[in-house]
Design a protein around this motif. Structure first.
Motif, PDB file in Angstrom:
ATOM      1  N   ILE A 218       9.473   1.760   4.637  1.00 13.80           N
ATOM      2  CA  ILE A 218       9.610   1.643   6.091  1.00 13.80           C
ATOM      3  C   ILE A 218      11.046   1.931   6.524  1.00 13.80           C
ATOM      4  O   ILE A 218      11.284   2.595   7.536  1.00 13.80           O
ATOM      5  N   GLU A 219      11.997   1.452   5.739  1.00 13.84           N
ATOM      6  CA  GLU A 219      13.418   1.690   6.062  1.00 13.84           C
ATOM      7  C   GLU A 219      13.773   3.171   6.033  1.00 13.84           C
ATOM      8  O   GLU A 219      14.681   3.623   6.729  1.00 13.84           O
ATOM      9  N   SER A 220      13.026   3.961   5.238  1.00 14.30           N
ATOM     10  CA  SER A 220      13.289   5.402   5.178  1.00 14.30           C
ATOM     11  C   SER A 220      12.568   6.163   6.292  1.00 14.30           C
ATOM     12  O   SER A 220      12.628   7.390   6.361  1.00 14.30           O
ATOM     13  N   GLY A 221      11.850   5.414   7.178  1.00 12.32           N
ATOM     14  CA  GLY A 221      11.198   6.036   8.334  1.00 12.32           C
ATOM     15  C   GLY A 221       9.769   6.485   8.097  1.00 12.32           C
ATOM     16  O   GLY A 221       9.209   7.206   8.922  1.00 12.32           O
ATOM     17  N   ASN A 222       9.180   6.064   6.991  1.00 10.26           N
ATOM     18  CA  ASN A 222       7.801   6.462   6.668  1.00 10.26           C
ATOM     19  C   ASN A 222       6.835   5.291   6.838  1.00 10.26           C
ATOM     20  O   ASN A 222       7.231   4.166   7.126  1.00 10.26           O
ATOM     21  N   ARG A 223       5.548   5.569   6.631  1.00 11.68           N
ATOM     22  CA  ARG A 223       4.506   4.558   6.829  1.00 11.68           C
ATOM     23  C   ARG A 223       3.788   4.243   5.517  1.00 11.68           C
ATOM     24  O   ARG A 223       3.883   4.978   4.540  1.00 11.68           O
ATOM     25  N   VAL A 224       3.000   3.143   5.576  1.00  8.01           N
ATOM     26  CA  VAL A 224       2.306   2.648   4.370  1.00  8.01           C
ATOM     27  C   VAL A 224       0.828   2.420   4.671  1.00  8.01           C
ATOM     28  O   VAL A 224       0.470   1.878   5.721  1.00  8.01           O
ATOM     29  N   LEU A 225      -0.025   2.842   3.736  1.00  5.77           N
ATOM     30  CA  LEU A 225      -1.449   2.506   3.791  1.00  5.77           C
ATOM     31  C   LEU A 225      -1.763   1.574   2.624  1.00  5.77           C
ATOM     32  O   LEU A 225      -1.346   1.833   1.497  1.00  5.77           O
ATOM     33  N   ILE A 226      -2.507   0.518   2.895  1.00  8.79           N
ATOM     34  CA  ILE A 226      -2.915  -0.419   1.835  1.00  8.79           C
ATOM     35  C   ILE A 226      -4.433  -0.534   1.875  1.00  8.79           C
ATOM     36  O   ILE A 226      -5.013  -0.767   2.937  1.00  8.79           O
ATOM     37  N   THR A 227      -5.068  -0.397   0.723  1.00  4.81           N
ATOM     38  CA  THR A 227      -6.524  -0.539   0.675  1.00  4.81           C
ATOM     39  C   THR A 227      -6.896  -1.760  -0.165  1.00  4.81           C
ATOM     40  O   THR A 227      -6.392  -1.945  -1.270  1.00  4.81           O
ATOM     41  N   THR A 228      -7.748  -2.599   0.412  1.00  5.66           N
ATOM     42  CA  THR A 228      -8.195  -3.840  -0.241  1.00  5.66           C
ATOM     43  C   THR A 228      -9.693  -3.738  -0.539  1.00  5.66           C
ATOM     44  O   THR A 228     -10.353  -2.789  -0.113  1.00  5.66           O
ATOM     45  N   LEU A 229     -10.229  -4.756  -1.207  1.00  5.35           N
ATOM     46  CA  LEU A 229     -11.649  -4.732  -1.554  1.00  5.35           C
ATOM     47  C   LEU A 229     -12.541  -5.388  -0.507  1.00  5.35           C
ATOM     48  O   LEU A 229     -13.720  -5.091  -0.420  1.00  5.35           O
TER      49      LEU A 229
ATOM     50  N   ARG B 287      -1.148  -3.788  10.912  1.00  6.96           N
ATOM     51  CA  ARG B 287      -2.478  -3.971  11.511  1.00  6.96           C
ATOM     52  C   ARG B 287      -3.529  -3.718  10.439  1.00  6.96           C
ATOM     53  O   ARG B 287      -3.256  -3.078   9.430  1.00  6.96           O
ATOM     54  N   TYR B 288      -4.744  -4.206  10.681  1.00  2.12           N
ATOM     55  CA  TYR B 288      -5.830  -3.928   9.731  1.00  2.12           C
ATOM     56  C   TYR B 288      -6.954  -3.167  10.433  1.00  2.12           C
ATOM     57  O   TYR B 288      -7.097  -3.214  11.652  1.00  2.12           O
ATOM     58  N   MET B 289      -7.752  -2.459   9.651  1.00  3.52           N
ATOM     59  CA  MET B 289      -8.835  -1.650  10.199  1.00  3.52           C
ATOM     60  C   MET B 289     -10.033  -1.721   9.258  1.00  3.52           C
ATOM     61  O   MET B 289      -9.888  -1.493   8.059  1.00  3.52           O
ATOM     62  N   HIS B 290     -11.213  -2.080   9.812  1.00  5.15           N
ATOM     63  CA  HIS B 290     -12.433  -2.056   8.990  1.00  5.15           C
ATOM     64  C   HIS B 290     -13.623  -1.666   9.863  1.00  5.15           C
ATOM     65  O   HIS B 290     -13.463  -1.330  11.045  1.00  5.15           O
TER      66      HIS B 290
ATOM     67  N   ILE C  79       2.494  -0.434   8.828  1.00  6.73           N
ATOM     68  CA  ILE C  79       1.529  -0.612   7.744  1.00  6.73           C
ATOM     69  C   ILE C  79       0.125  -0.720   8.323  1.00  6.73           C
ATOM     70  O   ILE C  79      -0.080  -1.444   9.308  1.00  6.73           O
ATOM     71  N   LEU C  80      -0.815   0.003   7.731  1.00  2.00           N
ATOM     72  CA  LEU C  80      -2.223  -0.101   8.117  1.00  2.00           C
ATOM     73  C   LEU C  80      -3.014  -0.519   6.878  1.00  2.00           C
ATOM     74  O   LEU C  80      -2.915   0.121   5.826  1.00  2.00           O
ATOM     75  N   ILE C  81      -3.764  -1.605   7.015  1.00  2.00           N
ATOM     76  CA  ILE C  81      -4.537  -2.132   5.885  1.00  2.00           C
ATOM     77  C   ILE C  81      -6.020  -1.916   6.160  1.00  2.00           C
ATOM     78  O   ILE C  81      -6.501  -2.178   7.263  1.00  2.00           O
ATOM     79  N   GLY C  82      -6.759  -1.436   5.157  1.00  2.00           N
ATOM     80  CA  GLY C  82      -8.181  -1.182   5.346  1.00  2.00           C
ATOM     81  C   GLY C  82      -8.948  -1.276   4.050  1.00  2.00           C
ATOM     82  O   GLY C  82      -8.415  -1.681   3.014  1.00  2.00           O
ATOM     83  N   ILE C  83     -10.233  -0.882   4.090  1.00  2.00           N
ATOM     84  CA  ILE C  83     -11.072  -0.912   2.881  1.00  2.00           C
ATOM     85  C   ILE C  83     -11.351   0.537   2.502  1.00  2.00           C
ATOM     86  O   ILE C  83     -10.441   1.257   2.136  1.00  2.00           O
ATOM     87  N   ASN C  84     -12.596   1.000   2.632  1.00  5.28           N
ATOM     88  CA  ASN C  84     -12.859   2.398   2.265  1.00  5.28           C
ATOM     89  C   ASN C  84     -12.690   3.350   3.433  1.00  5.28           C
ATOM     90  O   ASN C  84     -12.909   4.544   3.305  1.00  5.28           O
TER      91      ASN C  84
END
Length: 656
Positions: free
Chosen positions: A443-454, A474-477, A499-504
């Motif tokens: 994030i400090e370098s100006g980019n974004r993150v995607l996280i996928t959970t079960l 935020r999360y998205m499902h 950061i955006l967190i989601g499943i499939n």
């Protein structure tokens, strides 16, 4: 036949893939596969294959959103050809069903989208009229349609200077499903004013056909603008198609009614012998009502359940579908199955679900046994059509690869020179804390993150935890609707959160160049969400950024993880060697951010204009005309949410 408009030319291994696919199909190969990595320009390759082959093409995919995206892209590629859109025309659809253990019958309920219906009619009409046709379709192409020969037989050929009895012409229009409407003129209507007949073809967007008679001769024929009424272009000939693919002639309808009556008698006799009086009475009442409606109007609610008789087919015979509109001209054609690793399994599962629901309806007297023949294609019927098939995916299944062998063509190099992302495997014991530190650096370098959970719960809890630590997340499902999902993706790209967190939901179809880190939590939990295919697709989300990296949190390396990592490392090696040989410096993809669906221009007009009620009716009529033009334009551009909002405003204004 096809004129491809693009400022780009095939680059990297695109040209090799195009040449290989085209040569294989021209040599008679029925099945071919394009294995293209995320961001390698598979759509552009598909467009070039269509151009080189010159065959009418059907492009199928597993969801409407992807179909809309493909339609937009191919309209741009082939602006001078006929690019059509064929998806389900229902805004809402609840099929009829019966639950025996609760003795609960659920009535069919649906809402038809007029614009989608027009686009479907446009697709079938143009398939019968032209050869340079590309149809973008969802699974709807596998569902039953009317007999194309019957549909083609209901056309009306019009020509200037030819003699037509006006009364007979109007009766023919009624047979074709057109309605006389001199008051409120819309698609599927005609109106008469002396020697002038206006016809609004059901598949036209904003043009009306005007016929001017001199006695029984067509003196002139031209198009007029549906809204302004101004003349747009002269015509010497015109072919008019019916208002529905299910339209049938008078003789066929009479024959169908007799066959339905015969089957009803046989079925009632069966229930009487079995002493099932409830089912006997239920079926008798329902079918006799449908028969009365068919005799009186030629239409009834649930007419699709009598499709076998209306199309003249035998029990168990393959139903007519979109494919038959390609095959009626007996010409070679191409079927492209996009995202085939998801689309083909979906096509395979359609028949069984439809069949089980209808068998219950038939058993308990809600439908005749012939209703079972109103069905989607079985998978074997689909895959054995006369077409040439091209399967397109970053992760094709074994089925496509076996079917296509040896005609499998890889597209590993990206026009941007981007490599597949680096992969790092970390223990999952303290994955939340480790990921927090890694995400902060990205994030400090100006980019974004995607996280996928079960699970959804994990997505929500992780989002809450990181918010407390000061991260914008935020999360998205699947419970989040399409418009809000669009807003979430826009927000991530615009930097409203990092950061955006989601499943499939974070697998296919998300093009996010700002994402430099993709984290897969619990990557060693084998299953659908952590299969080889899912992992490759998920990791591909980091392949549009030059700093792309993937973190797999796992305490062991599973078979799926190893296969996914091996594939990615092999591709990365090939890409790197090509870049060095051609002195290419990888650059992140640049892509504009989509417009919000919550545009201020869509705010209700009646809220902005306080004195709308006091406005003269003529002024309100002008506003309605203007809004209608905006609605049609929005629908034409596939901005259906905007079109629906405008339609509601028009209705409110008319009520005033």
């Amino acid at each position: 036949m096809f004129e491809l408009t693009s400022k780009f030319k095939p680059s990297g291994d695109q040209a090799t893939a195009i040449k290989g696919i085209v040569s294989a199909i021209k040599a008679g190969a029925k099945y071919t596969t394009l294995l293209g990595v995320t961001g390698s320009g598979k759509t552009f390759t598909m467009a070039n294959v269509i151009k080189e082959l010159g065959m009418p093409t059907l492009i199928m995919t597993h969801n409407k959103s992807l179909a809309a995206q493909l339609y937009s892209e191919f309209k741009g590629f082939f602006s001078k050809n006929h690019v059509e859109y064929f998806i389900s025309y229902y805004d809402y659809y609840q099929p009829e069903a019966y639950i025996p253990r609760q003795d609960l019958f659920i009535e069919k309920d649906s809402a038809i989208n007029d614009e989608l219906e027009r686009l479907r009619l446009s697709a079938t009409a143009n398939l019968l009229s032209f050869d340079d046709v590309i149809v973008i379709a969802s699974v709807s192409a596998n569902y039953g349609l009317g007999n194309p020969a019957e549909y083609q037989g209901m056309v009306l050929f019009l020509e200037v200077s030819q003699h037509y009895c006006q009364k007979e012409l109007l009766l023919k229009l009624v047979d074709m499903g057109y309605k006389r409407n001199d008051a409120y003129f819309d698609r599927g209507d005609f109106r008469v004013n002396g020697d002038v007949v206006d016809i609004y073809p059901a598949y036209f967007n904003d043009e009306v056909l005007r016929l001017e008679f001199f006695g029984d001769e067509i003196e002139s024929m031209y198009h007029i603008d549906a809204i302004t009424g101004k003349k747009t272009r002269d015509l010497s000939k015109f072919t008019l198609y019916a208002t529905s693919q299910f339209i049938v002639g008078e003789n066929r309808l009479k024959s169908a009614i007799k066959e339905i009556e015969k089957e009803l008698d046989e079925r009632l006799e069966f229930y009487q012998k079995e002493n099932r009086l409830v089912e006997y009475q239920r079926l008798k009442q329902r079918v006799e009502f449908d028969l009365e409606m068919l005799k009186a109007t030629g239409m009834t609610k649930g007419i699709e359940n009598y499709a076998r008789y209306l199309t003249g087919q035998k029990a168990g015979e393959t139903p007519y579908s979109m494919f038959d509109y390609y095959e009626i001209k007996d010409r070679p054609y191409l079927v492209i199955v996009d995202e085939s690793h998801v689309s083909l399994p979906q096509f395979r599962g359609m028949f069984a679900g439809d069949r089980s629901r209808k068998e219950v309806l038939v058993e308990y007297g809600f439908r005749l046994p012939s209703a079972l023949d109103n069905r989607p294609l079985m998978f074997d019927e689909f895959i054995n059509k006369k077409a040439h098939f091209l399967f397109v995916s970053a992760t094709p299944n074994e089925y496509e690869l076996e079917l296509s062998s040896p005609h499998i063509y890889e597209q590993i190099l990206r026009p941007t020179g981007l490599l597949d992302p680096e992969i790092e495997v970390l223990p999952s014991d303290n994955q939340v804390e480790v990921l927090y530190d890694r995400a902060k650096n990205v994030i400090e370098s100006g980019n974004r993150v995607l996280i996928t959970t079960l699970t959804k719960k994990m997505a929500e809890e992780l989002s809450k935890y990181y918010l407390e630590l000061g991260l914008k997340v935020r999360y998205m499902h699947s419970d989040i609707d399409a418009i809000e999902r669009n807003e979430l993706i826009r927000g991530l790209r615009r930097g409203e959160y990092d950061i955006l967190i989601g499943i499939n939901l974070l697998r296919e179809g998300l093009d996010l160049p700002e994402v430099a880190l993709v984290a897969v939590m619990d990557a060693d939990k084998e299953g659908f969400l952590r299969s080889t295919t899912s992992l490759i697709q998920t990791m591909g989300r980091a392949a549009r950024n030059e700093h792309g990296k993937v973190l797999l949190f796992a305490n062991k390396i599973t078979k799926s993880m190893k296969e996914a990592m091996d594939v990615t490392l092999r591709r990365r090696k090939i890409q790197d060697e090509y870049n060095k040989a051609h002195k290419i410096i990888p650059k992140s993809v640049a892509r504009s951010i989509e417009e919000s669906l919550h545009d201020e221009a869509n705010e209700p007009l009646y809220n902005k204009a306080k004195k709308l009620e006091k406005m003269p009716a003529s002024e309100r009529a002008k506003i309605v005309k203007e809004l209608r033009a905006q609605m049609l334009e929005a629908a034409k551009n596939l901005e259906f949410e905007k079109a629906i909002a405008l339609r509601e405003e028009i209705k409110k204004l008319k009520d005033l």
